[in-house]
Design a protein around this motif. Sequence first.
Motif, short mmCIF file in Angstrom:
data_model
loop_
_atom_site.label_atom_id
_atom_site.label_comp_id
_atom_site.label_asym_id
_atom_site.label_seq_id
_atom_site.Cartn_x
_atom_site.Cartn_y
_atom_site.Cartn_z
N LEU A 99 29.34 -29.80 -11.48
CA LEU A 99 29.79 -28.48 -11.95
C LEU A 99 30.15 -28.62 -13.43
CD1 LEU A 99 30.74 -25.53 -11.56
CD2 LEU A 99 32.93 -26.45 -10.78
N ARG A 110 23.70 -22.64 -20.32
CA ARG A 110 23.81 -22.55 -18.87
C ARG A 110 22.47 -22.87 -18.21
NH1 ARG A 110 25.59 -17.87 -18.67
NH2 ARG A 110 23.81 -16.61 -18.05
N LEU A 114 21.53 -26.27 -15.87
CA LEU A 114 21.03 -26.15 -14.50
C LEU A 114 19.65 -26.80 -14.36
CD1 LEU A 114 22.12 -22.47 -13.77
CD2 LEU A 114 23.13 -24.54 -12.81
N ASP A 119 24.57 -28.46 -10.66
CA ASP A 119 24.48 -27.62 -9.47
C ASP A 119 25.12 -26.26 -9.67
OD1 ASP A 119 23.46 -29.52 -7.15
OD2 ASP A 119 24.81 -30.69 -8.40
N ASP A 120 26.06 -26.16 -10.61
CA ASP A 120 26.71 -24.88 -10.87
C ASP A 120 27.34 -24.91 -12.26
OD1 ASP A 120 27.56 -22.29 -10.52
OD2 ASP A 120 28.68 -22.68 -8.69
N TRP A 121 27.75 -23.74 -12.71
CA TRP A 121 28.29 -23.56 -14.06
C TRP A 121 29.49 -22.63 -13.95
CZ3 TRP A 121 26.61 -24.70 -19.21
CH2 TRP A 121 27.14 -23.90 -20.22
N ALA A 122 30.58 -23.01 -14.58
CA ALA A 122 31.78 -22.15 -14.61
C ALA A 122 32.06 -21.76 -16.05
CB ALA A 122 32.97 -22.91 -14.03
N CYS A 126 35.56 -17.00 -15.56
CA CYS A 126 35.74 -17.19 -14.12
C CYS A 126 37.23 -17.19 -13.78
CB CYS A 126 35.13 -18.51 -13.66
SG CYS A 126 33.33 -18.54 -13.63
N GLU A 130 37.40 -17.54 -8.07
CA GLU A 130 35.99 -17.89 -8.19
C GLU A 130 35.82 -19.39 -8.40
OE1 GLU A 130 31.99 -16.85 -10.84
OE2 GLU A 130 33.85 -15.74 -11.19
N LYS A 134 33.69 -21.93 -5.99
CA LYS A 134 32.63 -22.82 -6.46
C LYS A 134 32.88 -24.25 -5.99
CE LYS A 134 31.38 -20.21 -10.64
NZ LYS A 134 29.90 -20.15 -10.46
N LEU A 138 30.41 -26.29 -3.33
CA LEU A 138 29.74 -27.53 -3.72
C LEU A 138 30.14 -28.70 -2.83
CD1 LEU A 138 29.92 -27.25 -7.61
CD2 LEU A 138 27.88 -27.08 -6.18
N ARG A 141 28.46 -28.44 0.54
CA ARG A 141 27.07 -28.90 0.42
C ARG A 141 27.01 -30.42 0.44
NH1 ARG A 141 24.29 -26.88 -4.84
NH2 ARG A 141 25.18 -24.97 -3.99
#
Length: 256
Positions: A99, A110, A114, A119-122, A126, A130, A134, A138, A141
């Motif tokens: 992240l 961003r 990716l 896997d994700d972006w904050a 945010c 949120e 996230k 994650l 997963r």
Amino acid sequence: MFDTFQTKTCSPAVKASGRDVGEVAGTTLFIGAGAGDRRLEAVVRTAGFDVRRAVSLAEADLNPDRDDIDLIIMETLPGGHVDFTACHQLAALRMAPILVMAERDDETDRILALELGADDWASPVCGERELLAKVRALTRRRARVSRTAPNPNTVRFANWQLDRITRELRREDGVRTVLSTAEFDLLNLFMRNLGRVLTRDEILSSSSHNRARNERSVLVSVFRLRRKLGSDGAGFDIIRTVRSVGYIMDTPVTEG
């Protein structure tokens, strides 16, 4: 190597999650100087995670056989820049979801993060709820992947799993396709040269194309393989054309 922190205090957002913070939920590694937005660290701590810190990827000195990390959070470099090289190297290790906690909401940064394996972006906008969502998504997963026994005959990349025995590709959404011999050999050639541009001459000289001896065969094979693989799930081709040079595949690959 790491600085370690633990906490048992809990913010309202984390209390709403229903997590028992008396139990350690896992380990989160922060990589960066920690001079930016610290809200995510607070969320991770109060969610029950053991938090570790390293200023850089080199200082972290990660070893997949030694370190048990459930989530990696990359903070930006001084000036708000994302360390894209470190992001790509971390993704290649396949140790834990990544992240990126950005100091500014830059679309180009961003997308590139990716594409390189995050896997994700904050972003700074945010909210705490949120951010918590996230983190939980994650780590869930990660837990699902950990419960799946590795298969020595498979290889994973982007949103695909390749069975080396059957030459079958299986996508995360259930789509299946079988590669021809030429396509299978070509994909293996790209994976052996991950992150390096392959010229058409290099592809022609590979064993799977010795019989063809013409540039058109390269174009046809690459076209068919790219059509089957499609994008990496973020809208970017898994095998990309480098104009006037050749082709490149730089999506992280993991065995099993």
